[in-house]
Design an enzyme around this catalytic site. Structure first.
Site, PDB file in Angstrom:
ATOM      1  N   TYR A 177      11.409   7.708  15.390  1.00 42.62           N
ATOM      2  CA  TYR A 177      11.289   7.738  13.928  1.00 42.62           C
ATOM      3  C   TYR A 177      12.370   8.627  13.317  1.00 42.62           C
ATOM      4  CZ  TYR A 177       8.874   8.341   9.406  1.00 42.62           C
ATOM      5  OH  TYR A 177       8.550   8.371   8.077  1.00 42.62           O
ATOM      6  N   VAL A 184      10.998  -6.952   6.984  1.00 42.18           N
ATOM      7  CA  VAL A 184      12.340  -6.418   6.686  1.00 42.18           C
ATOM      8  C   VAL A 184      13.305  -6.496   7.867  1.00 42.18           C
ATOM      9  CG1 VAL A 184      11.563  -4.900   4.824  1.00 42.18           C
ATOM     10  CG2 VAL A 184      11.624  -4.035   7.195  1.00 42.18           C
ATOM     11  N   ARG A 200       0.860  -1.193   0.000  1.00 38.09           N
ATOM     12  CA  ARG A 200       0.000   0.000   0.000  1.00 38.09           C
ATOM     13  C   ARG A 200       0.898   1.246   0.000  1.00 38.09           C
ATOM     14  NH1 ARG A 200      -1.553  -0.468   6.399  1.00 38.09           N
ATOM     15  NH2 ARG A 200      -0.015   1.034   7.120  1.00 38.09           N
ATOM     16  N   LYS A 210      15.417   7.598  10.794  1.00 34.30           N
ATOM     17  CA  LYS A 210      15.504   8.147   9.434  1.00 34.30           C
ATOM     18  C   LYS A 210      16.819   8.901   9.226  1.00 34.30           C
ATOM     19  CE  LYS A 210      11.541   6.600   7.834  1.00 34.30           C
ATOM     20  NZ  LYS A 210      11.504   5.573   6.779  1.00 34.30           N
TER      21      LYS A 210
HETATM   22  P1  NAD Z   1       2.149   3.145   4.838  1.00 34.83           P
HETATM   23  O1  NAD Z   1       1.965   2.907   6.284  1.00 34.83           O
HETATM   24  O2  NAD Z   1       0.954   3.234   3.963  1.00 34.83           O
HETATM   25  O3  NAD Z   1       3.096   2.014   4.191  1.00 34.83           O
HETATM   26  C1  NAD Z   1       4.116   1.381   4.896  1.00 34.83           C
HETATM   27  C2  NAD Z   1       4.242  -0.038   4.362  1.00 34.83           C
HETATM   28  O4  NAD Z   1       5.323  -0.694   5.047  1.00 34.83           O
HETATM   29  C3  NAD Z   1       2.977  -0.874   4.625  1.00 34.83           C
HETATM   30  O5  NAD Z   1       2.607  -1.584   3.474  1.00 34.83           O
HETATM   31  C4  NAD Z   1       3.403  -1.819   5.742  1.00 34.83           C
HETATM   32  O6  NAD Z   1       2.734  -3.061   5.772  1.00 34.83           O
HETATM   33  C5  NAD Z   1       4.896  -1.982   5.419  1.00 34.83           C
HETATM   34  N1  NAD Z   1       5.639  -2.487   6.568  1.00 34.83           N
HETATM   35  C6  NAD Z   1       5.583  -2.087   7.862  1.00 34.83           C
HETATM   36  N2  NAD Z   1       6.386  -2.843   8.621  1.00 34.83           N
HETATM   37  C7  NAD Z   1       6.979  -3.730   7.785  1.00 34.83           C
HETATM   38  C8  NAD Z   1       7.926  -4.779   7.968  1.00 34.83           C
HETATM   39  N3  NAD Z   1       8.425  -5.082   9.189  1.00 34.83           N
HETATM   40  N4  NAD Z   1       8.343  -5.474   6.881  1.00 34.83           N
HETATM   41  C9  NAD Z   1       7.833  -5.199   5.657  1.00 34.83           C
HETATM   42  N5  NAD Z   1       6.927  -4.242   5.419  1.00 34.83           N
HETATM   43  C10 NAD Z   1       6.506  -3.515   6.473  1.00 34.83           C
HETATM   44  O7  NAD Z   1       3.007   4.484   4.752  1.00 34.83           O
HETATM   45  P2  NAD Z   1       3.852   5.146   3.555  1.00 34.83           P
HETATM   46  O8  NAD Z   1       3.703   6.600   3.666  1.00 34.83           O
HETATM   47  O9  NAD Z   1       3.552   4.511   2.247  1.00 34.83           O
HETATM   48  O10 NAD Z   1       5.326   4.774   4.024  1.00 34.83           O
HETATM   49  C11 NAD Z   1       6.337   4.404   3.113  1.00 34.83           C
HETATM   50  C12 NAD Z   1       7.663   4.936   3.588  1.00 34.83           C
HETATM   51  O11 NAD Z   1       7.665   6.375   3.505  1.00 34.83           O
HETATM   52  C13 NAD Z   1       8.010   4.612   5.041  1.00 34.83           C
HETATM   53  O12 NAD Z   1       9.380   4.293   5.143  1.00 34.83           O
HETATM   54  C14 NAD Z   1       7.730   5.915   5.767  1.00 34.83           C
HETATM   55  O13 NAD Z   1       8.473   6.027   6.953  1.00 34.83           O
HETATM   56  C15 NAD Z   1       8.141   6.912   4.713  1.00 34.83           C
HETATM   57  N6  NAD Z   1       7.601   8.259   4.885  1.00 34.83           N
HETATM   58  C16 NAD Z   1       6.260   8.477   4.890  1.00 34.83           C
HETATM   59  C17 NAD Z   1       5.776   9.783   5.038  1.00 34.83           C
HETATM   60  C18 NAD Z   1       4.297  10.093   5.037  1.00 34.83           C
HETATM   61  O14 NAD Z   1       3.923  11.215   5.393  1.00 34.83           O
HETATM   62  N7  NAD Z   1       3.434   9.203   4.636  1.00 34.83           N
HETATM   63  C19 NAD Z   1       6.671  10.843   5.171  1.00 34.83           C
HETATM   64  C20 NAD Z   1       8.036  10.589   5.167  1.00 34.83           C
HETATM   65  C21 NAD Z   1       8.494   9.288   5.014  1.00 34.83           C
END
Ligand code: NAD
Length: 256
Positions: free
Chosen positions: A148, A59, A16, A152
């Site tokens: 977090y 992961v 997702r 990062k």
């Molecule tokens: P999200 O929560 O929709 O997606 C995160 C995905 O990671 C999910 O599909 C989840 O099942 C998977 N996941 C979680 N733990 C896991 C594990 N142990 N092994 C494998 N998969 C795992 O959120 P997103 O926004 O799509 O996040 C993607 C990346 O972007 C992340 O690294 C997040 O930290 C980073 N990020 C997001 C934002 C934001 O505002 N959404 C901002 C900065 C960085």
């Protein structure tokens, strides 16, 4: 011609959010894609829809990384790219953060990224790519997300060291640093089928209008386009760098 024709790319956390959009865009650009996640039902459905391979991959588990990389090579004969996208977020001030919670965040965001580099790099074709997902909070502080932000910042350290170590093989390693992006992480309405996630996103745009110069929350498709740039030949002379994608949030403070 697609920008990733003939390449095989594994994307973690791809069931997702941003990972899903990366998997979709990479397929559109000609790559064979390995969708990796712990959300098996969603991941399998996406893989089936876009013609990709699904693998269960937590992961934080080294053994599962070995299996995922082997599955990718068995299915497609090679591996050219990795997007370390999986991540989790927890809210707490530092003094209120239980050690278990801190370690949980580090395990997924930081250890997951380390294990991805460690497991995939030896198997990547020369000239391959790794894109690590850091964050705006990998570049600056943000109250209430200490675990977090620490994880990062560490992702950027891993990115720079991996870039130096893998450059002799032409493998480029870069990081994306998203600001607020409209996924379940920033907009939990995406997790509730009954909720109006578009409406919530518009409400969040209202909030971010005050914080972000471009006046809105970002879209996962926009991050996917940056990940594509860093995975394809358009970025052929770029390695070891963080790329902020945040609507100008980090540019500074406006007094007008
Ligand atoms: P999200 O929560 O929709 O997606 C995160 C995905 O990671 C999910 O599909 C989840 O099942 C998977 N996941 C979680 N733990 C896991 C594990 N142990 N092994 C494998 N998969 C795992 O959120 P997103 O926004 O799509 O996040 C993607 C990346 O972007 C992340 O690294 C997040 O930290 C980073 N990020 C997001 C934002 C934001 O505002 N959404 C901002 C900065 C960085």
């Amino acid at each position: 011609m697609g920008k990733l024709d003939g390449r095989v790319v594994l994307v973690t956390g791809a069931a997702r959010g941003q990972g899903e959009q990366e998997a979709r865009l990479f397929r559109e650009e000609g790559a064979e894609v390995v969708v990796a996640d712990v959300l098996d039902e969603q991941g399998r459905a996406l893989a089936e829809e876009i013609g990709a391979l699904y693998v269960h991959l937590d992961v934080g588990e080294e053994q599962q990384w070995q299996s995922a990389v082997t599955a990718a090579k068995d299915a497609y004969g090679r591996l050219d790219g990795l997007v370390n996208n999986a991540g989790i977020l927890r809210f707490n001030t530092l003094v209120d953060t239980p050690l278990d919670e801190f370690m949980q965040v580090v395990r997924v965001n930081q250890v997951g990224c380390f294990l991805g580099i460690k497991s995939a790099a030896p198997e990547l074709e020369d000239g391959g790519t790794i894109v690590n997902t850091a964050s705006y909070t990998g570049m600056t502080g943000m109250a209430a997300v200490g675990a977090y932000a620490a994880s990062k910042h560490a992702v950027l350290g891993l990115t720079r060291v991996a870039a130096l170590e893998l450059a002799p093989r032409g493998i480029r390693v870069n990081a994306v640093c998203p600001g607020a992006i409209d996924t379940a992480m920033s907009n939990p309405a995406h997790l509730d089928p009954a909720a109006d996630s578009e409406g919530t996103a518009r409400a969040l745009d209202g909030l971010y209008r005050k914080l972000v110069p471009l006046g809105r929350i970002g879209r996962p498709e926009e991050v996917a386009r940056l990940a594509l740039f860093l995975t394809c030949a358009d970025s052929s002379y770029i390695t070891g760098q963080p790329f902020v994608i945040d609507g100008g949030w980090l540019a500074g403070v406006s007094v007008i």
